[in-house]
Design a protein around this motif. Structure first.
Motif, PDB file in Angstrom:
ATOM      1  N   PHE A  17       1.895 -15.336  -3.174  1.00  0.00           N
ATOM      2  CA  PHE A  17       1.354 -14.765  -4.411  1.00  0.00           C
ATOM      3  C   PHE A  17       0.758 -13.389  -4.177  1.00  0.00           C
ATOM      4  O   PHE A  17       0.986 -12.454  -4.944  1.00  0.00           O
ATOM      5  N   ILE A  18       0.003 -13.256  -3.099  1.00  0.00           N
ATOM      6  CA  ILE A  18      -0.629 -11.963  -2.794  1.00  0.00           C
ATOM      7  C   ILE A  18       0.428 -10.900  -2.523  1.00  0.00           C
ATOM      8  O   ILE A  18       0.360  -9.787  -3.048  1.00  0.00           O
ATOM      9  N   TYR A  19       1.424 -11.228  -1.709  1.00  0.00           N
ATOM     10  CA  TYR A  19       2.478 -10.260  -1.402  1.00  0.00           C
ATOM     11  C   TYR A  19       3.266  -9.872  -2.648  1.00  0.00           C
ATOM     12  O   TYR A  19       3.591  -8.703  -2.845  1.00  0.00           O
ATOM     13  N   SER A  20       3.569 -10.848  -3.498  1.00  0.00           N
ATOM     14  CA  SER A  20       4.321 -10.522  -4.709  1.00  0.00           C
ATOM     15  C   SER A  20       3.466  -9.684  -5.654  1.00  0.00           C
ATOM     16  O   SER A  20       3.977  -8.779  -6.325  1.00  0.00           O
ATOM     17  N   LEU A  21       2.159  -9.930  -5.697  1.00  0.00           N
ATOM     18  CA  LEU A  21       1.266  -9.097  -6.516  1.00  0.00           C
ATOM     19  C   LEU A  21       1.224  -7.665  -5.985  1.00  0.00           C
ATOM     20  O   LEU A  21       1.268  -6.709  -6.767  1.00  0.00           O
ATOM     21  N   VAL A  22       1.179  -7.528  -4.667  1.00  0.00           N
ATOM     22  CA  VAL A  22       1.190  -6.186  -4.063  1.00  0.00           C
ATOM     23  C   VAL A  22       2.488  -5.455  -4.421  1.00  0.00           C
ATOM     24  O   VAL A  22       2.476  -4.268  -4.758  1.00  0.00           O
ATOM     25  N   LEU A  23       3.604  -6.156  -4.378  1.00  0.00           N
ATOM     26  CA  LEU A  23       4.890  -5.547  -4.735  1.00  0.00           C
ATOM     27  C   LEU A  23       4.921  -5.138  -6.207  1.00  0.00           C
ATOM     28  O   LEU A  23       5.448  -4.075  -6.552  1.00  0.00           O
ATOM     29  N   LEU A  24       4.348  -5.948  -7.072  1.00  0.00           N
ATOM     30  CA  LEU A  24       4.310  -5.603  -8.493  1.00  0.00           C
ATOM     31  C   LEU A  24       3.416  -4.390  -8.749  1.00  0.00           C
ATOM     32  O   LEU A  24       3.755  -3.512  -9.546  1.00  0.00           O
ATOM     33  N   VAL A  25       2.287  -4.317  -8.064  1.00  0.00           N
ATOM     34  CA  VAL A  25       1.410  -3.144  -8.190  1.00  0.00           C
ATOM     35  C   VAL A  25       2.124  -1.901  -7.655  1.00  0.00           C
ATOM     36  O   VAL A  25       2.047  -0.823  -8.248  1.00  0.00           O
ATOM     37  N   ALA A  26       2.854  -2.050  -6.556  1.00  0.00           N
ATOM     38  CA  ALA A  26       3.620  -0.917  -6.016  1.00  0.00           C
ATOM     39  C   ALA A  26       4.665  -0.445  -7.024  1.00  0.00           C
ATOM     40  O   ALA A  26       4.880   0.759  -7.177  1.00  0.00           O
ATOM     41  N   ASN A  27       5.302  -1.374  -7.729  1.00  0.00           N
ATOM     42  CA  ASN A  27       6.259  -0.997  -8.771  1.00  0.00           C
ATOM     43  C   ASN A  27       5.590  -0.185  -9.864  1.00  0.00           C
ATOM     44  O   ASN A  27       6.146   0.807 -10.344  1.00  0.00           O
ATOM     45  N   LEU A  28       4.412  -0.606 -10.271  1.00  0.00           N
ATOM     46  CA  LEU A  28       3.682   0.134 -11.306  1.00  0.00           C
ATOM     47  C   LEU A  28       3.311   1.539 -10.822  1.00  0.00           C
ATOM     48  O   LEU A  28       3.413   2.509 -11.578  1.00  0.00           O
ATOM     49  N   LEU A  29       2.890   1.644  -9.572  1.00  0.00           N
ATOM     50  CA  LEU A  29       2.542   2.957  -9.024  1.00  0.00           C
ATOM     51  C   LEU A  29       3.764   3.874  -8.945  1.00  0.00           C
ATOM     52  O   LEU A  29       3.673   5.072  -9.249  1.00  0.00           O
ATOM     53  N   ILE A  30       4.897   3.316  -8.542  1.00  0.00           N
ATOM     54  CA  ILE A  30       6.127   4.116  -8.471  1.00  0.00           C
ATOM     55  C   ILE A  30       6.515   4.601  -9.861  1.00  0.00           C
ATOM     56  O   ILE A  30       6.839   5.778 -10.061  1.00  0.00           O
ATOM     57  N   ALA A  31       6.481   3.706 -10.832  1.00  0.00           N
ATOM     58  CA  ALA A  31       6.838   4.081 -12.207  1.00  0.00           C
ATOM     59  C   ALA A  31       5.878   5.133 -12.742  1.00  0.00           C
ATOM     60  O   ALA A  31       6.295   6.097 -13.410  1.00  0.00           O
ATOM     61  N   ASN A  32       4.594   5.008 -12.437  1.00  0.00           N
ATOM     62  CA  ASN A  32       3.608   5.987 -12.889  1.00  0.00           C
ATOM     63  C   ASN A  32       3.856   7.362 -12.261  1.00  0.00           C
ATOM     64  O   ASN A  32       3.784   8.389 -12.940  1.00  0.00           O
ATOM     65  N   GLU A  33       4.122   7.389 -10.956  1.00  0.00           N
ATOM     66  CA  GLU A  33       4.396   8.667 -10.279  1.00  0.00           C
ATOM     67  C   GLU A  33       5.665   9.322 -10.820  1.00  0.00           C
ATOM     68  O   GLU A  33       5.716  10.538 -10.998  1.00  0.00           O
ATOM     69  N   ALA A  34       6.689   8.523 -11.070  1.00  0.00           N
ATOM     70  CA  ALA A  34       7.928   9.071 -11.623  1.00  0.00           C
ATOM     71  C   ALA A  34       7.685   9.635 -13.020  1.00  0.00           C
ATOM     72  O   ALA A  34       8.178  10.717 -13.354  1.00  0.00           O
ATOM     73  N   TRP A  35       6.934   8.914 -13.829  1.00  0.00           N
ATOM     74  CA  TRP A  35       6.617   9.380 -15.182  1.00  0.00           C
ATOM     75  C   TRP A  35       5.823  10.694 -15.124  1.00  0.00           C
ATOM     76  O   TRP A  35       6.094  11.634 -15.871  1.00  0.00           O
ATOM     77  N   VAL A  64      12.341   0.004  -7.262  1.00  0.00           N
ATOM     78  CA  VAL A  64      11.775  -0.990  -8.191  1.00  0.00           C
ATOM     79  C   VAL A  64      12.599  -2.274  -8.221  1.00  0.00           C
ATOM     80  O   VAL A  64      12.039  -3.364  -8.050  1.00  0.00           O
ATOM     81  N   PRO A  65      13.925  -2.210  -8.419  1.00  0.00           N
ATOM     82  CA  PRO A  65      14.661  -3.483  -8.425  1.00  0.00           C
ATOM     83  C   PRO A  65      14.602  -4.218  -7.088  1.00  0.00           C
ATOM     84  O   PRO A  65      14.549  -5.454  -7.059  1.00  0.00           O
ATOM     85  N   VAL A  66      14.578  -3.471  -6.001  1.00  0.00           N
ATOM     86  CA  VAL A  66      14.505  -4.102  -4.682  1.00  0.00           C
ATOM     87  C   VAL A  66      13.179  -4.851  -4.536  1.00  0.00           C
ATOM     88  O   VAL A  66      13.150  -6.007  -4.103  1.00  0.00           O
TER      89      VAL A  66
END
Length: 191
Positions: A17-35, A64-66
């Protein structure tokens, strides 16, 4: 001291759960930086001193998909209610994304090398940071890219931000004088 299997599996579920949460937060950060990078590229006329563009931010969208796949794999291990997918197929789907990441990073670099100069910006390696995923600094005038500004790049960029937020447009001589003042203060402190 022996640990029984029920405690160990609980620990594994918690880590998943912790690792998957970290991956989801990383996805949000990537999307924010791209935006942020896309918005900045659309506002080139409004940025009169410099632009800090991170080319990897746009290419990283292929991660993100990875990371979503990895997050799903972790969650299926932790939750028995989620359907198990073939991990081999997910990993094979991730390989094209990683290849697209590399190709798009190179393509974005070429695009920025043509697009920003057409908008009047010049790449300044002296102000750009050396970290792998840091941004590239593009300045609107060559005078803003002093030969020794790498010594005080943080101070120079902070001063640029102050000038931009105040809405002032100092002359080339004022900018050069301020950069040289920062450099003189640096040399006085450390040499």
């Amino acid at each position: 001291m022996a640990v029984d299997n029920s405690e160990l599996s609980g620990l594994q579920k918690g880590l998943a759960f912790i690792y998957s949460l970290v991956l989801l937060v990383a996805n949000l950060l990537i999307a924010n930086e791209a935006w942020s990078a896309l918005k900045l590229l659309q506002q080139t006329e409004q940025r009169f001193f410099y632009m800090d563009i991170m080319p990897f931010a746009l290419a990283a969208l292929w991660l993100v998909p990875v990371m979503l796949m990895l997050s799903y794999i972790l969650l299926t291990r932790a939750l028995s209610v989620l359907p198990q997918l073939n991990v081999d197929k997910l990993l094979k789907a991730a390989l094209p994304c990683l290849l697209l990441l590399l190709v798009s990073r190179v393509a974005i670099g070429f695009y920025l090398g043509d697009y920003l100069p057409s908008k009047g910006f010049i790449y300044c390696d002296k102000l750009s940071r050396t970290a792998a995923f840091s941004g590239q600094i593009w300045v609107s005038k060559q005078a803003y890219c002093h030969d020794e500004s790498y010594l005080v790049n943080t101070e120079v960029l902070e001063w640029f931000d102050e000038q931009q937020s105040a809405g002032t447009m100092p002359s080339n001589d004022e900018v050069t004088a301020q950069i040289e003042l920062f450099i003189a203060e640096y040399k006085q402190r450390y040499q």
